[in-house]
Design an enzyme around this catalytic site. Structure first.
Site, PDB file in Angstrom:
ATOM      1  N   LYS A 181       1.021 -12.015   8.317  1.00 30.96           N
ATOM      2  CA  LYS A 181      -0.008 -11.584   7.643  1.00 30.96           C
ATOM      3  C   LYS A 181      -1.059 -12.245   6.914  1.00 30.96           C
ATOM      4  O   LYS A 181      -0.314 -12.353   5.798  1.00 30.96           O
ATOM      5  CB  LYS A 181       0.370 -10.412   7.014  1.00 30.96           C
ATOM      6  CG  LYS A 181      -1.149  -8.998   6.614  1.00 30.96           C
ATOM      7  CD  LYS A 181      -0.040  -8.240   6.358  1.00 30.96           C
ATOM      8  CE  LYS A 181      -1.236  -7.562   5.227  1.00 30.96           C
ATOM      9  NZ  LYS A 181      -1.168  -6.149   4.378  1.00 30.96           N
TER      10      LYS A 181
ATOM     11  N   TYR B 106       4.024 -12.761   4.766  1.00 32.03           N
ATOM     12  CA  TYR B 106       3.422 -11.659   4.093  1.00 32.03           C
ATOM     13  C   TYR B 106       2.401 -12.774   2.911  1.00 32.03           C
ATOM     14  O   TYR B 106       3.063 -13.278   2.636  1.00 32.03           O
ATOM     15  CB  TYR B 106       3.655 -10.431   4.333  1.00 32.03           C
ATOM     16  CG  TYR B 106       2.341 -10.025   3.111  1.00 32.03           C
ATOM     17  CD1 TYR B 106       0.630  -9.651   3.375  1.00 32.03           C
ATOM     18  CD2 TYR B 106       2.993  -8.481   2.327  1.00 32.03           C
ATOM     19  CE1 TYR B 106      -0.657  -9.740   2.447  1.00 32.03           C
ATOM     20  CE2 TYR B 106       0.544  -7.819   2.409  1.00 32.03           C
ATOM     21  CZ  TYR B 106      -0.058  -8.535   2.331  1.00 32.03           C
ATOM     22  OH  TYR B 106      -1.092  -7.972   1.349  1.00 32.03           O
TER      23      TYR B 106
ATOM     24  N   THR C  47       0.812  -1.538   0.118  1.00 27.72           N
ATOM     25  CA  THR C  47       0.013  -0.007  -0.109  1.00 27.72           C
ATOM     26  C   THR C  47       0.239   1.002   0.154  1.00 27.72           C
ATOM     27  O   THR C  47       0.100   2.444  -1.492  1.00 27.72           O
ATOM     28  CB  THR C  47      -0.839  -0.221   1.329  1.00 27.72           C
ATOM     29  OG1 THR C  47      -1.566  -1.206   1.658  1.00 27.72           O
ATOM     30  CG2 THR C  47      -2.328   1.288   1.318  1.00 27.72           C
TER      31      THR C  47
ATOM     32  N   VAL D 176      -3.835  -6.269   9.838  1.00 28.83           N
ATOM     33  CA  VAL D 176      -3.116  -5.331   9.033  1.00 28.83           C
ATOM     34  C   VAL D 176      -3.879  -4.706   7.819  1.00 28.83           C
ATOM     35  O   VAL D 176      -4.276  -5.521   7.140  1.00 28.83           O
ATOM     36  CB  VAL D 176      -1.847  -5.556   8.695  1.00 28.83           C
ATOM     37  CG1 VAL D 176      -1.064  -5.207   8.045  1.00 28.83           C
ATOM     38  CG2 VAL D 176      -1.378  -6.152  10.156  1.00 28.83           C
TER      39      VAL D 176
END
Length: 305
Positions: A171, A143, A55, A211
């Site tokens: 995550k 992740y 992001t 998250v």
């Protein structure tokens, strides 16, 4: 005997936002705007921030820019939130340099995504992550987002990585909460929701936190959701999730979370420009208008906007 529910471990906090990297209209990084975003997020209820994740448009920011933003964010809010540096690359040596830069600039944790596009074997995924983890002295969150990377963490790979003393969390953006529940129990790793549409589902299954991208405008709501789950009030948390569903759809529904999060922050007056770097482009006017309507309906725009 206490009747209080047992809370999960939270090395990386409970409400993290994967923070955007603001740019000026001339394509330069806006450090002052990054600080404004970080302060807003922590004031709103975040106890952790991810800097230079997807992001944050990490593929299009360079090491001096990453270092400058990280130092500024750490200086601004590092005493009030855990600052996690994204260390994602499909070049292991590059990921190591990013990780070392994050540590040098004050990050207290790392987010390491599986190597994308080149689709390594599971042994390659394992060696990539361990090489990055061994290059620094920071706790690591994996992740898992195979829809973007093209390669998932296999069960046996997670089991091996969980043995590393500083790989502590995942995550999860696989969309598979039942599988994550089993992995959580089997490995002892802390799990964090990486999909805003499933935040309640993950928390109800014992995840440590979220998250979030939508946290740019809804950190307070997610902090409320965590408190409700911690207190054992699942109906209350479910009510929060239902209230946030239109906001999640407006920001994440088109798959352009970074673009729409910047549009939202610009509508709120937090950042002076919603500029993104190619290959991302700004949202169409119709999408921004719809976002503005949803934010206004949910009381997420300031007075007069």
């Amino acid at each position: 005997m206490s009747s209080s529910p047992r809370l999960p471990s939270r090395t990386f906090g409970s409400v993290a936002t994967a923070m955007v990297t603001p740019f000026r209209d001339d394509d330069t990084v806006d450090i002052d705007a990054a600080v404004a975003v970080a302060v807003k997020l922590v004031d709103d209820g975040c106890d952790a921030l991810v800097v230079h994740g997807t992001t944050g448009e990490s593929p299009t920011t360079h090491q001096p820019e990453k270092d400058a933003v990280m130092r500024a964010v750490v200086d601004a809010v590092g005493d009030r939130a855990m600052i996690i540096g994204g260390a994602g690359s499909n070049d292991t040596a590059h990921a190591v340099r990013i990780a070392q830069g994050a540590e040098r600039s004050g990050a207290r944790g790392l987010l390491v995504v599986s190597p994308y596009y080149n689709r390594p074997s599971q042994e390659g995924v394992y060696q990539h992550v361990v090489t990055v983890a061994d290059a620094v002295d920071l706790p690591v969150m994996l992740y898992d987002i195979p829809g973007r990377t093209g390669v998932a963490f296999a069960d046996e790979t997670l089991d091996r990585l969980a043995e590393h003393p500083r790989i502590l969390a995942v995550k999860d953006a696989t969309g598979n909460v039942p599988a994550g529940f089993e992995r959580m129990a089997r490995t002892g790793l802390e799990y964090y929701s990486g999909d805003d549409a499933l935040n309640f589902d993950w928390l109800a299954h014992g995840a440590s936190g979220v998250v979030s991208v939508v946290g740019h405008v809804a950190a307070g709501a997610y902090a409320e959701m965590v408190r409700e789950v911690d207190a054992g009030d699942l109906p209350g948390a479910r009510t929060v999730a239902a209230r946030m569903r239109p906001v999640v759809g407006a920001i994440m529904g088109g798959g352009q979370g970074a673009v729409m999060a910047k549009a939202a922050l610009h509508l709120q007056g937090v950042i002076p420009s919603p500029a993104v770097r190619l290959p991302l482009v700004q949202a169409p006017e119709a999408d921004v208008a719809q976002l503005e309507s949803v934010l206004r309906e949910h009381g997420l725009l300031g007075a007069g906007r």
